[in-house]
Design a protein around this motif. Structure first.
Motif, PDB file in Angstrom:
ATOM      1  N   TRP A   1     -54.213 -13.775  10.618  1.00 51.24           N
ATOM      2  CA  TRP A   1     -55.011 -14.987  10.766  1.00 51.24           C
ATOM      3  C   TRP A   1     -54.668 -16.025   9.708  1.00 51.24           C
ATOM      4  O   TRP A   1     -54.825 -17.223   9.933  1.00 51.24           O
ATOM      5  CB  TRP A   1     -56.498 -14.642  10.719  1.00 51.24           C
ATOM      6  CG  TRP A   1     -56.986 -14.086  12.034  1.00 51.24           C
ATOM      7  CD1 TRP A   1     -56.230 -13.508  13.008  1.00 51.24           C
ATOM      8  CD2 TRP A   1     -58.332 -14.062  12.511  1.00 51.24           C
ATOM      9  NE1 TRP A   1     -57.022 -13.122  14.060  1.00 51.24           N
ATOM     10  CE2 TRP A   1     -58.317 -13.441  13.781  1.00 51.24           C
ATOM     11  CE3 TRP A   1     -59.548 -14.474  11.979  1.00 51.24           C
ATOM     12  CZ2 TRP A   1     -59.478 -13.258  14.539  1.00 51.24           C
ATOM     13  CZ3 TRP A   1     -60.706 -14.280  12.735  1.00 51.24           C
ATOM     14  CH2 TRP A   1     -60.665 -13.690  13.996  1.00 51.24           C
ATOM     15  N   VAL A   2     -54.231 -15.593   8.542  1.00 51.34           N
ATOM     16  CA  VAL A   2     -53.818 -16.526   7.486  1.00 51.34           C
ATOM     17  C   VAL A   2     -52.524 -16.016   6.884  1.00 51.34           C
ATOM     18  O   VAL A   2     -52.198 -14.829   6.986  1.00 51.34           O
ATOM     19  CB  VAL A   2     -54.877 -16.662   6.371  1.00 51.34           C
ATOM     20  CG1 VAL A   2     -56.153 -17.276   6.910  1.00 51.34           C
ATOM     21  CG2 VAL A   2     -55.164 -15.323   5.716  1.00 51.34           C
ATOM     22  N   SER A   3     -51.774 -16.903   6.267  1.00 49.98           N
ATOM     23  CA  SER A   3     -50.554 -16.475   5.582  1.00 49.98           C
ATOM     24  C   SER A   3     -50.933 -15.709   4.326  1.00 49.98           C
ATOM     25  O   SER A   3     -52.061 -15.803   3.830  1.00 49.98           O
ATOM     26  CB  SER A   3     -49.697 -17.690   5.211  1.00 49.98           C
ATOM     27  OG  SER A   3     -50.343 -18.457   4.207  1.00 49.98           O
ATOM     28  N   HIS A   4     -49.986 -14.940   3.787  1.00 50.01           N
ATOM     29  CA  HIS A   4     -50.320 -14.153   2.603  1.00 50.01           C
ATOM     30  C   HIS A   4     -50.586 -15.022   1.388  1.00 50.01           C
ATOM     31  O   HIS A   4     -51.259 -14.610   0.451  1.00 50.01           O
ATOM     32  CB  HIS A   4     -49.242 -13.101   2.308  1.00 50.01           C
ATOM     33  CG  HIS A   4     -47.918 -13.659   1.902  1.00 50.01           C
ATOM     34  ND1 HIS A   4     -46.960 -14.026   2.818  1.00 50.01           N
ATOM     35  CD2 HIS A   4     -47.392 -13.899   0.684  1.00 50.01           C
ATOM     36  CE1 HIS A   4     -45.893 -14.478   2.175  1.00 50.01           C
ATOM     37  NE2 HIS A   4     -46.131 -14.408   0.892  1.00 50.01           N
ATOM     38  N   GLU A   5     -50.105 -16.275   1.386  1.00 50.32           N
ATOM     39  CA  GLU A   5     -50.414 -17.182   0.281  1.00 50.32           C
ATOM     40  C   GLU A   5     -51.849 -17.686   0.347  1.00 50.32           C
ATOM     41  O   GLU A   5     -52.433 -18.063  -0.666  1.00 50.32           O
ATOM     42  CB  GLU A   5     -49.467 -18.399   0.295  1.00 50.32           C
ATOM     43  CG  GLU A   5     -48.028 -18.069   0.009  1.00 50.32           C
ATOM     44  CD  GLU A   5     -47.253 -17.794   1.281  1.00 50.32           C
ATOM     45  OE1 GLU A   5     -47.901 -17.649   2.339  1.00 50.32           O
ATOM     46  OE2 GLU A   5     -46.015 -17.707   1.216  1.00 50.32           O
ATOM     47  N   GLU A   6     -52.428 -17.697   1.554  1.00 47.12           N
ATOM     48  CA  GLU A   6     -53.762 -18.267   1.741  1.00 47.12           C
ATOM     49  C   GLU A   6     -54.869 -17.220   1.812  1.00 47.12           C
ATOM     50  O   GLU A   6     -56.030 -17.574   1.979  1.00 47.12           O
ATOM     51  CB  GLU A   6     -53.790 -19.087   3.044  1.00 47.12           C
ATOM     52  CG  GLU A   6     -52.789 -20.214   3.091  1.00 47.12           C
ATOM     53  CD  GLU A   6     -52.644 -20.789   4.498  1.00 47.12           C
ATOM     54  OE1 GLU A   6     -52.329 -22.000   4.594  1.00 47.12           O
ATOM     55  OE2 GLU A   6     -52.834 -20.053   5.483  1.00 47.12           O
ATOM     56  N   GLU A   7     -54.529 -15.950   1.663  1.00 49.32           N
ATOM     57  CA  GLU A   7     -55.488 -14.898   1.959  1.00 49.32           C
ATOM     58  C   GLU A   7     -56.670 -14.851   1.003  1.00 49.32           C
ATOM     59  O   GLU A   7     -57.720 -14.311   1.329  1.00 49.32           O
ATOM     60  CB  GLU A   7     -54.792 -13.540   1.966  1.00 49.32           C
ATOM     61  CG  GLU A   7     -54.231 -13.134   0.636  1.00 49.32           C
ATOM     62  CD  GLU A   7     -53.408 -11.857   0.724  1.00 49.32           C
ATOM     63  OE1 GLU A   7     -53.055 -11.346  -0.334  1.00 49.32           O
ATOM     64  OE2 GLU A   7     -53.137 -11.403   1.839  1.00 49.32           O
ATOM     65  N   ASP A   8     -56.524 -15.414  -0.195  1.00 48.89           N
ATOM     66  CA  ASP A   8     -57.623 -15.392  -1.157  1.00 48.89           C
ATOM     67  C   ASP A   8     -58.537 -16.614  -1.042  1.00 48.89           C
ATOM     68  O   ASP A   8     -59.485 -16.760  -1.794  1.00 48.89           O
ATOM     69  CB  ASP A   8     -57.077 -15.301  -2.583  1.00 48.89           C
ATOM     70  CG  ASP A   8     -56.391 -13.967  -2.835  1.00 48.89           C
ATOM     71  OD1 ASP A   8     -56.882 -12.944  -2.330  1.00 48.89           O
ATOM     72  OD2 ASP A   8     -55.356 -13.965  -3.525  1.00 48.89           O
ATOM     73  N   THR A   9     -58.229 -17.500  -0.102  1.00 46.63           N
ATOM     74  CA  THR A   9     -59.063 -18.678   0.106  1.00 46.63           C
ATOM     75  C   THR A   9     -59.739 -18.584   1.465  1.00 46.63           C
ATOM     76  O   THR A   9     -59.174 -18.047   2.420  1.00 46.63           O
ATOM     77  CB  THR A   9     -58.229 -19.974   0.048  1.00 46.63           C
ATOM     78  OG1 THR A   9     -57.247 -19.955   1.088  1.00 46.63           O
ATOM     79  CG2 THR A   9     -57.537 -20.096  -1.299  1.00 46.63           C
ATOM     80  N   ARG A  10     -60.931 -19.085   1.549  1.00 50.32           N
ATOM     81  CA  ARG A  10     -61.689 -19.011   2.800  1.00 50.32           C
ATOM     82  C   ARG A  10     -61.349 -20.209   3.671  1.00 50.32           C
ATOM     83  O   ARG A  10     -61.363 -21.350   3.212  1.00 50.32           O
ATOM     84  CB  ARG A  10     -63.188 -18.975   2.514  1.00 50.32           C
ATOM     85  CG  ARG A  10     -64.027 -18.794   3.767  1.00 50.32           C
ATOM     86  CD  ARG A  10     -65.500 -18.615   3.403  1.00 50.32           C
ATOM     87  NE  ARG A  10     -66.310 -18.479   4.588  1.00 50.32           N
ATOM     88  CZ  ARG A  10     -66.523 -17.346   5.234  1.00 50.32           C
ATOM     89  NH1 ARG A  10     -65.956 -16.232   4.774  1.00 50.32           N
ATOM     90  NH2 ARG A  10     -67.284 -17.278   6.297  1.00 50.32           N
ATOM     91  N   ASN A  11     -61.028 -19.978   4.927  1.00 54.53           N
ATOM     92  CA  ASN A  11     -60.706 -21.057   5.862  1.00 54.53           C
ATOM     93  C   ASN A  11     -61.598 -20.899   7.086  1.00 54.53           C
ATOM     94  O   ASN A  11     -61.242 -20.221   8.058  1.00 54.53           O
ATOM     95  CB  ASN A  11     -59.222 -20.993   6.247  1.00 54.53           C
ATOM     96  CG  ASN A  11     -58.782 -22.225   7.021  1.00 54.53           C
ATOM     97  OD1 ASN A  11     -59.582 -22.861   7.710  1.00 54.53           O
ATOM     98  ND2 ASN A  11     -57.505 -22.558   6.915  1.00 54.53           N
TER      99      ASN A  11
END
Length: 329
Positions: A234-244
């Protein structure tokens, strides 16, 4: 046709032609059989390998270390604290130093420009274990797994990838499927479709190799007659720590449920997903015990259709195939 990958970098799927990709898939299967039969021959004895990682992904590191160990090679891990703040010139100098010390470098979670600089200056094979754009090693493992669970050739398979169409696993699978001539469907919210240039490029590659490529928003149409359903991240591994929250809202209807498998009309359809996510990955911290994870329900993950454990095991053999193909004499 003889395939020779000795000394080659493996940074992207695009860099492999269809014959080379099929060769790696076959070699991975052969090495798996050899290990299980106790007949594996160490072809990388006393080779020294570097595992250069930009973030902690323990499963990918373990797969690389096990593959190297089975073949008689040694692995040294180098974390981001050693190079994260290095200027481009320093990265190139580091590449030269690593090339003098090691026989090959595996990069995990590094920026594509850093990997390119390493490959340009190291003078030894450099591999991409996972980047924002691509994961060629996981593709080899996934295709190997597909071959194990069907009597069909890769070119006869229908693969539906459901979820975010822009992340690396979806893009990697699309390119790989086009190279081997699969019927490939990317099922995703329209706002998360890949860019037009990517779509046009993959369509052209698929047409050249006798395959099909489609991007759809209708889940029912996208999975009809599929041999494999693959839950994309659902999200890239760079974005996984941020909520979207917006991405979650868009993707919620695209989570794979038992009804999704039933919609294929194929009782033999198998379920797959991005392997590192299977081991309690950050992207699924909010998942409940009842639902399993956002991209797939628990009853799908634990069903007879699920072959994610086979994917996980095959990551080791796919890694080994790339090592042997590029380093063994």
């Amino acid at each position: 046709m003889s395939i020779n990958l000795h000394g080659r970098n493996v940074l992207s799927v695009e860099a492999l032609d269809p014959g080379e990709l099929r060769f790696l898939v076959q070699l991975a299967g052969d090495l798996k059989v050899a290990k299980r039969c106790g007949s594996e021959r160490q072809q990388l004895f006393q080779k020294s390998l570097a595992f250069l990682h930009g973030r902690e992904l323990p499963f990918l590191r373990a797969a690389f270390e096990l593959a190297a160990h089975d073949q008689g090679a040694h692995v040294i891990c180098i974390g981001p604290e050693q190079y994260a703040k290095a200027a481009p010139g320093e990265i190139r100098q580091m590449a030269g130093m690593l090339g003098r010390i090691f026989d090959a470098i595996e990069c995990c979670g590094l920026a594509d420009d850093v990997m390119a600089a390493l490959a340009e200056r190291a003078g030894i094979p450099v591999y991409n274990a996972l980047s924002r754009q691509c994961d060629p090693c996981q593709l080899v493992a996934d295709f190997q797994t597909m071959r194990e669970f069907t009597h069909k050739h890769l070119s006869d398979l229908t693969l539906s990838v459901v979820g975010n169409g822009r992340v690396s696993d979806a893009r990697t699978l699309a390119i790989g499927a086009a190279k081997v001539g699969m019927d490939f469907r990317l099922v995703s919210p329209k706002d998360l479709w890949p860019d037009h240039q990517f779509v046009d490029s993959v369509k052209a590659e698929a047409w050249k190799n006798g395959g099909k490529f489609a991007v759809l928003e209708d889940v029912g149409a996208g999975v009809l007659d599929a041999d494999f359903i693959y839950a994309s991240r659902w999200v890239s591994h760079e974005e996984e720590d941020t909520r979207n929250d917006r991405a979650v809202a868009l993707l919620t209807p695209f989570g794979v449920r038992m009804a999704t498998l039933e919609a294929t009309g194929n009782p033999h359809c198998k379920f797959m997903r991005f392997v590192p996510d299977f081991i309690g990955h950050h992207a699924h911290k909010s998942a409940s015990e009842e639902t399993g994870s956002p991209d797939a329900s628990r009853n799908v993950l634990e069903s007879k259709a699920s072959i994610v454990l086979d994917q996980a095991e095959n990551r080791i053999h796919a890694t080994k195939a790339i090592l042997v193909a590029t380093l063994a004499h």
